[in-house]
Each structure stands twice: as C-alpha cells, then as structure tokens.
Design a protein around this motif. Sequence first.
Motif, PDB file in Angstrom:
ATOM      1  N   VAL A  82     -69.814 -26.501 -55.738  1.00 54.78           N
ATOM      2  CA  VAL A  82     -70.872 -25.733 -55.078  1.00 54.78           C
ATOM      3  C   VAL A  82     -72.072 -25.637 -56.020  1.00 54.78           C
ATOM      4  CG1 VAL A  82     -71.493 -23.515 -54.044  1.00 54.78           C
ATOM      5  CG2 VAL A  82     -69.158 -24.420 -53.771  1.00 54.78           C
ATOM      6  N   LEU A  83     -73.239 -26.019 -55.500  1.00 59.22           N
ATOM      7  CA  LEU A  83     -74.468 -25.992 -56.284  1.00 59.22           C
ATOM      8  C   LEU A  83     -75.377 -24.856 -55.835  1.00 59.22           C
ATOM      9  CD1 LEU A  83     -75.374 -29.804 -56.171  1.00 59.22           C
ATOM     10  CD2 LEU A  83     -74.001 -28.581 -57.888  1.00 59.22           C
ATOM     11  N   ASP A  84     -76.188 -24.364 -56.766  1.00 63.72           N
ATOM     12  CA  ASP A  84     -77.210 -23.391 -56.397  1.00 63.72           C
ATOM     13  C   ASP A  84     -78.440 -24.139 -55.889  1.00 63.72           C
ATOM     14  OD1 ASP A  84     -78.717 -24.288 -58.618  1.00 63.72           O
ATOM     15  OD2 ASP A  84     -78.333 -22.492 -59.810  1.00 63.72           O
ATOM     16  N   GLY A  85     -79.493 -23.425 -55.599  1.00 70.31           N
ATOM     17  CA  GLY A  85     -80.691 -24.018 -55.023  1.00 70.31           C
ATOM     18  C   GLY A  85     -81.435 -24.963 -55.946  1.00 70.31           C
ATOM     19  N   GLN A  86     -81.112 -24.935 -57.235  1.00 70.94           N
ATOM     20  CA  GLN A  86     -81.741 -25.840 -58.194  1.00 70.94           C
ATOM     21  C   GLN A  86     -80.819 -26.994 -58.577  1.00 70.94           C
ATOM     22  OE1 GLN A  86     -81.940 -22.240 -58.633  1.00 70.94           O
ATOM     23  NE2 GLN A  86     -83.721 -22.645 -57.346  1.00 70.94           N
ATOM     24  N   LEU A  90     -72.074 -24.054 -59.625  1.00 70.82           N
ATOM     25  CA  LEU A  90     -71.650 -22.654 -59.697  1.00 70.82           C
ATOM     26  C   LEU A  90     -70.140 -22.520 -59.794  1.00 70.82           C
ATOM     27  CD1 LEU A  90     -73.899 -21.187 -56.851  1.00 70.82           C
ATOM     28  CD2 LEU A  90     -74.139 -20.788 -59.312  1.00 70.82           C
ATOM     29  N   CYS A  91     -69.434 -23.283 -58.958  1.00 69.90           N
ATOM     30  CA  CYS A  91     -67.984 -23.151 -58.888  1.00 69.90           C
ATOM     31  C   CYS A  91     -67.398 -24.353 -58.153  1.00 69.90           C
ATOM     32  CB  CYS A  91     -67.570 -21.846 -58.208  1.00 69.90           C
ATOM     33  SG  CYS A  91     -68.209 -21.631 -56.532  1.00 69.90           S
ATOM     34  N   ILE A  92     -66.084 -24.434 -58.175  1.00 66.96           N
ATOM     35  CA  ILE A  92     -65.369 -25.461 -57.420  1.00 66.96           C
ATOM     36  C   ILE A  92     -64.513 -24.741 -56.392  1.00 66.96           C
ATOM     37  CG2 ILE A  92     -63.655 -27.318 -57.521  1.00 66.96           C
ATOM     38  CD1 ILE A  92     -64.650 -27.886 -60.386  1.00 66.96           C
ATOM     39  N   THR A  93     -64.593 -25.225 -55.149  1.00 72.56           N
ATOM     40  CA  THR A  93     -63.786 -24.641 -54.082  1.00 72.56           C
ATOM     41  C   THR A  93     -62.763 -25.660 -53.590  1.00 72.56           C
ATOM     42  OG1 THR A  93     -65.338 -25.336 -52.352  1.00 72.56           O
ATOM     43  CG2 THR A  93     -65.624 -23.101 -53.271  1.00 72.56           C
ATOM     44  N   GLU A  94     -61.714 -25.120 -52.976  1.00 70.39           N
ATOM     45  CA  GLU A  94     -60.694 -25.933 -52.321  1.00 70.39           C
ATOM     46  C   GLU A  94     -60.643 -25.514 -50.852  1.00 70.39           C
ATOM     47  OE1 GLU A  94     -56.007 -27.106 -52.852  1.00 70.39           O
ATOM     48  OE2 GLU A  94     -56.658 -25.129 -53.519  1.00 70.39           O
ATOM     49  N   THR A  95     -60.649 -26.473 -49.959  1.00 71.96           N
ATOM     50  CA  THR A  95     -60.534 -26.200 -48.531  1.00 71.96           C
ATOM     51  C   THR A  95     -59.082 -25.845 -48.216  1.00 71.96           C
ATOM     52  OG1 THR A  95     -62.346 -27.693 -48.027  1.00 71.96           O
ATOM     53  CG2 THR A  95     -60.832 -27.174 -46.214  1.00 71.96           C
ATOM     54  N   VAL A 156     -62.232 -20.237 -54.092  1.00 72.15           N
ATOM     55  CA  VAL A 156     -62.762 -20.660 -55.392  1.00 72.15           C
ATOM     56  C   VAL A 156     -61.573 -20.909 -56.313  1.00 72.15           C
ATOM     57  CG1 VAL A 156     -64.109 -19.970 -57.419  1.00 72.15           C
ATOM     58  CG2 VAL A 156     -64.935 -19.409 -55.115  1.00 72.15           C
ATOM     59  N   ILE A 157     -61.544 -22.100 -56.930  1.00 77.40           N
ATOM     60  CA  ILE A 157     -60.475 -22.387 -57.881  1.00 77.40           C
ATOM     61  C   ILE A 157     -60.991 -22.470 -59.317  1.00 77.40           C
ATOM     62  CG2 ILE A 157     -58.998 -23.501 -56.159  1.00 77.40           C
ATOM     63  CD1 ILE A 157     -59.847 -26.212 -57.465  1.00 77.40           C
ATOM     64  N   TYR A 158     -62.316 -22.538 -59.490  1.00 78.16           N
ATOM     65  CA  TYR A 158     -62.876 -22.608 -60.837  1.00 78.16           C
ATOM     66  C   TYR A 158     -64.302 -22.139 -60.833  1.00 78.16           C
ATOM     67  CZ  TYR A 158     -64.478 -24.539 -65.304  1.00 78.16           C
ATOM     68  OH  TYR A 158     -65.018 -24.696 -66.552  1.00 78.16           O
ATOM     69  N   LYS A 159     -64.643 -21.357 -61.843  1.00 79.66           N
ATOM     70  CA  LYS A 159     -66.037 -20.983 -62.092  1.00 79.66           C
ATOM     71  C   LYS A 159     -66.151 -20.657 -63.566  1.00 79.66           C
ATOM     72  CE  LYS A 159     -65.316 -16.239 -60.440  1.00 79.66           C
ATOM     73  NZ  LYS A 159     -65.750 -15.269 -59.444  1.00 79.66           N
ATOM     74  N   LYS A 160     -67.351 -20.841 -64.068  1.00 75.74           N
ATOM     75  CA  LYS A 160     -67.584 -20.540 -65.488  1.00 75.74           C
ATOM     76  C   LYS A 160     -68.111 -19.137 -65.625  1.00 75.74           C
ATOM     77  CE  LYS A 160     -68.291 -24.550 -68.215  1.00 75.74           C
ATOM     78  NZ  LYS A 160     -69.232 -25.417 -68.875  1.00 75.74           N
TER      79      LYS A 160
END
Length: 160
Positions: A82-86, A90-95, A156-160
């Motif tokens: 997942v990306l922000d507007g720039q 931001l994070c990695i998601t799993e469906t 969400v499975i990963y975020k910094k």
Amino acid sequence: MTGMSNDPVREFWLAFLHSDAALPGLTTADQPDASGYGDSPALADELGQLIYAGIKTATCSALWEYEHDGEPLPSVGMLDIVLDGQGRPLCITETTEVTVRPYNEVDAAFAYAEGEGDRTLAYWRQAHWRFFARTLPRIGRAPTETMPLVCERLRVIYKK
C-alpha cells in the motif's frame, strides 16, 4: 547509503522479507504490486492511513474495470504494498476474502469494514457513488445500482 537502492518500494519489500512478519517461502522475486488507493494523492493518503491503522479492512472496485483492463481479480492470499499519495510504501496487506456483489447489495457490515467517513452504509453509498461516477467514464460506463463490485477484505501483515 552505500549498498542501498533508491527504490523505496523494493527496499520496503526487502525489509519485510527480513522481518519476523515474512511469510515462509517468499523471495525477492515475489514482490507484489504496489499501489495507492483511490483516484488522487489526497485520497491515497487518507485511505492508506486508514489501512495502516487497521481501521480500513475492506475495499471494493468495479468489476467492469477489471474486465476492461484485462486484469485478474484479487484472490485470497494475494499481497499488496500500500502506497501513500506520494508513492511511498506504508504497509503490506494480505487479501482474506473476495466476493463479487452488486452495489445495492453491499451491506452495513462491509461498509463499516471499509472504515471511511462515519462508517455507515449511507456514507459508503454516497462516497462510492461519487467515486465510481469519477472513475467509470474512463471505460465508457456510469455507475448503476446493480453494477458488480469486487469486494475484498484484507489485513495488514507488515508495517514499519
């Protein structure tokens, strides 16, 4: 920095692969698509933050766009950066679930899981009608009460 690429998405994926959250068997070659949500940088920022915070755990898209673009539908287990507007990760998601249902059959529980506005079905319908009225003309369509939507649940499975 020495040894670092200047591709923030790639660096984010590599950091995930070396984290405790990494799923077994994934490699650098498995890097998923990276995209922002919505149709503007401001909306990508807003929706990205809702996903990052764990508030937005569902999303939907028009099936017609997948068909027009020749894109495969999301599937359970699919990962997304997942990306922000720039364009920053931001994070990695799993469906976790994918269903196709008409716009007028989306229920209050799904609208709540989308996490937007006051999280009501009324808000969801108004905001998504406006969104599809902006995005569907690209493929020569307009929103209808029965337009098929690809409804996806994610975590969400990963975020910094």
